[in-house]
Write an enzyme that holds these catalytic residues in place. Structure first.
Site, PDB file in Angstrom:
ATOM      1  N   HIS A   1       0.865 -13.041  12.599  1.00  9.22           N
ATOM      2  CA  HIS A   1       1.956 -13.627  13.699  1.00  9.22           C
ATOM      3  C   HIS A   1       1.560 -15.092  13.876  1.00  9.22           C
ATOM      4  O   HIS A   1       2.433 -15.777  14.614  1.00  9.22           O
ATOM      5  CB  HIS A   1       1.777 -12.840  15.234  1.00  9.22           C
ATOM      6  CG  HIS A   1       3.002 -12.882  15.920  1.00  9.22           C
ATOM      7  ND1 HIS A   1       4.219 -13.672  15.519  1.00  9.22           N
ATOM      8  CD2 HIS A   1       3.402 -12.017  16.870  1.00  9.22           C
ATOM      9  CE1 HIS A   1       5.002 -13.270  16.322  1.00  9.22           C
ATOM     10  NE2 HIS A   1       4.657 -12.298  17.085  1.00  9.22           N
TER      11      HIS A   1
ATOM     12  N   THR B   1       0.955  -1.194  -0.097  1.00 10.29           N
ATOM     13  CA  THR B   1       0.144  -0.063  -0.020  1.00 10.29           C
ATOM     14  C   THR B   1       0.892   1.230  -0.055  1.00 10.29           C
ATOM     15  O   THR B   1       1.909   1.416   0.817  1.00 10.29           O
ATOM     16  CB  THR B   1      -0.936   0.141   1.285  1.00 10.29           C
ATOM     17  OG1 THR B   1      -1.648   1.288   1.202  1.00 10.29           O
ATOM     18  CG2 THR B   1      -0.480  -0.120   2.644  1.00 10.29           C
TER      19      THR B   1
END
Length: 497
Positions: A468, A416
């Site tokens: 994660h 982005t």
């Protein structure tokens, strides 16, 4: 039965298709054709917006447009007929198939009992209006006021040149004076008969979507039928500012409360639908499903910015979009190749991690309809000119609102570019199903220690968010550090790539 079959074959109905992956609805943005227009197989007849993109729908028939079932701005469920086509217009006039056999039988039975002069239109699925059937007038009972004729009878009396019966008021002890026939208010055909306005199902759906009460719509169609134009006209009148009313007397005016501001009149509400609705749902699902970790690094990209200027003069890249984002994308791909465990997804149903040997690189693009993330398929296998070509085409298509649902599926990682808005960095949210997203901040001239001296250098900040469950802190840190290392010394594109 034979005529009905031939009629059905002549008038072909086109249903709203599932243009994406399991989509349930789409909004009609624009019709390219109108009833009476000639269409050919494969011709785009309208543009629709799904939860993923805006796409054009081609018609699979040759013929003449018979009817558009829905107007622009209406959201239609997948599988609903949106347009019908007369595939044999030279065969003369015919009735388009619109009702089941049971409905047609009920309509025919209603017509047999209808009065010749008081007949009203029979709409599919609604039967004939009760006012069209014969009923013998009941004799008034002693002490009970006579019941008034239905509103349709008043309308029919006016059409036949007879004085219209005056509407009866509530029962009173004394007879109310009868107003002259000329003073009798006109009764709209939409409110005649049983009190239910006459309108086809698509028109009723349109009125419902626009929040219009059909009872308040003035019909202009044949036999008092409410048309789409009538509904749109009513919606326009409802949206127009009301005419200034007479100034209220001091007693009628509500007292102003000191210090209180009327905020309702200064608010604007827009329905959440299409791409923006899908993006919101996806971001909420991602934020509360994948445990996000975000790391940041600030890097001197002066050499990369110089390389961008040199590549713009390269004949092999002539006509292609060459900018800093191109080299950031290439650096990200090289870093992922060095750490392939990053390129994975979490399979919750099977409790497995799926490692992928291909990189579908998503590029977040802001469009008038909301944020979309199309991706470059197998981006890791492409050369720099190929990557530049596909990146330029991806951005152009997204800005035009023509990105296909297929182009937005199957992404593995995303970039982005928040720097184009002058933003230093951010904490990006993962695209659902992906493992990592890299935010590229604004490149600014800043004081930087270079070769032992403080100099003005071009500097940017990168932010990497990752799942994660898939990527631990060490792996995520190594990935981000490698991206920064390539941008600081772009020669590593050769040694590491």
């Amino acid at each position: 039965m034979i005529a009905g079959t031939a009629n059905a074959q002549r008038f072909r109905e086109f249903k709203m298709p599932d243009v994406g992956e399991g989509l349930t609805e789409a909004e009609i943005l624009k019709w390219y054709v109108q009833p009476g227009d000639i269409v050919t197989d494969g011709q785009a007849v309208c543009e629709v917006e799904t939860a993923k993109a805006a796409v054009e729908l081609p018609i699979p028939y040759d013929g003449v447009v018979h009817e558009l079932r829905f107007g622009e701005g209406v959201t239609v469920d997948v599988g609903t007929v949106i347009i019908s086509v007369d595939t044999d217009p030279g065969a003369g006039s015919a009735q388009a198939p619109a009702a089941s056999g049971a409905q047609e039988a009920a309509a025919a039975a209603s017509e047999e009992d209808a009065e010749p002069q008081g007949r009203q239109a029979v709409l599919v699925g609604y039967g004939a209006a009760p006012s069209s059937t014969k009923r013998r007038a009941r004799k008034p009972q002693a002490g009970v006021p006579a019941q008034p004729e239905p509103a349709s009878a008043a309308l029919q009396a006016e059409l036949n040149g007879r004085p219209a019966p005056a509407p009866m008021a509530a029962p009173m002890t004394e007879a109310a004076p009868v107003a002259p026939a000329s003073a009798t208010p006109a009764v709209s055909a939409a409110g005649a008969g049983a009190g239910r306005p006459l309108a086809k199902p698509p028109v009723r759906k349109l009125a419902k979507d626009l929040g219009i009460d059909l009872a308040a719509v003035v019909p202009t169609g044949p036999d008092g039928i409410i048309t789409r134009e009538d509904v749109h006209a009513a919606a326009g009148r409802a949206a127009a500012p009301a005419a200034p009313a007479e100034a209220p007397t001091p007693m009628a005016a509500a007292p102003a409360v000191p210090g209180v501001v009327d905020t309702a009149a200064r608010e604007r509400r827009v329905p959440v639908k299409g791409v923006r609705k899908a993006t919101a749902q996806a971001m909420v699902a991602s934020a509360f499903t994948a445990p996000h970790v975000t790391e940041f690094i600030t890097v001197d990209v002066t050499r990369t910015m110089k390389l961008v200027q040199e590549l713009k003069q390269d004949p092999d890249l002539a006509g292609l979009r060459v900018n800093p984002l191109l080299l950031v994308a290439k650096a990200f791909l090289v870093a992922i190749k060095r750490h392939p465990e990053v390129n994975a997804s979490w399979d919750e149903a099977n409790q497995e991690i799926v490692y992928k040997d291909y990189i579908n690189l998503g590029i977040a693009a802001a469009t008038p309809r909301g944020l979309i993330v199309p991706n470059i398929k197998d981006a890791g296998a492409k050369t720099l000119p190929q990557l530049a070509s596909e990146l330029g085409e991806l951005v152009t298509t997204a800005r035009e609102g023509k990105t296909s649902p297929a182009a937005m599926s199957g992404g593995t990682v995303t970039i982005t570019n928040v720097g184009v808005f002058g933003v230093d960095t951010g904490t990006p949210i993962l695209n659902p199903g992906e493992s990592a997203i890299l935010a590229f901040g604004a490149v600014k001239l800043q004081p930087w220690v270079h070769k032992g001296k403080v100099k003005a250098r071009q500097v940017t900040t990168l932010a990497l968010s990752f799942d994660h469950r898939l990527i631990d802190g060490e792996l995520g840190s190594k990935l981000l550090a490698d991206v920064a290392a390539v941008l600081e010394r772009p020669k590593r594109l050769l040694t590491w790539g």
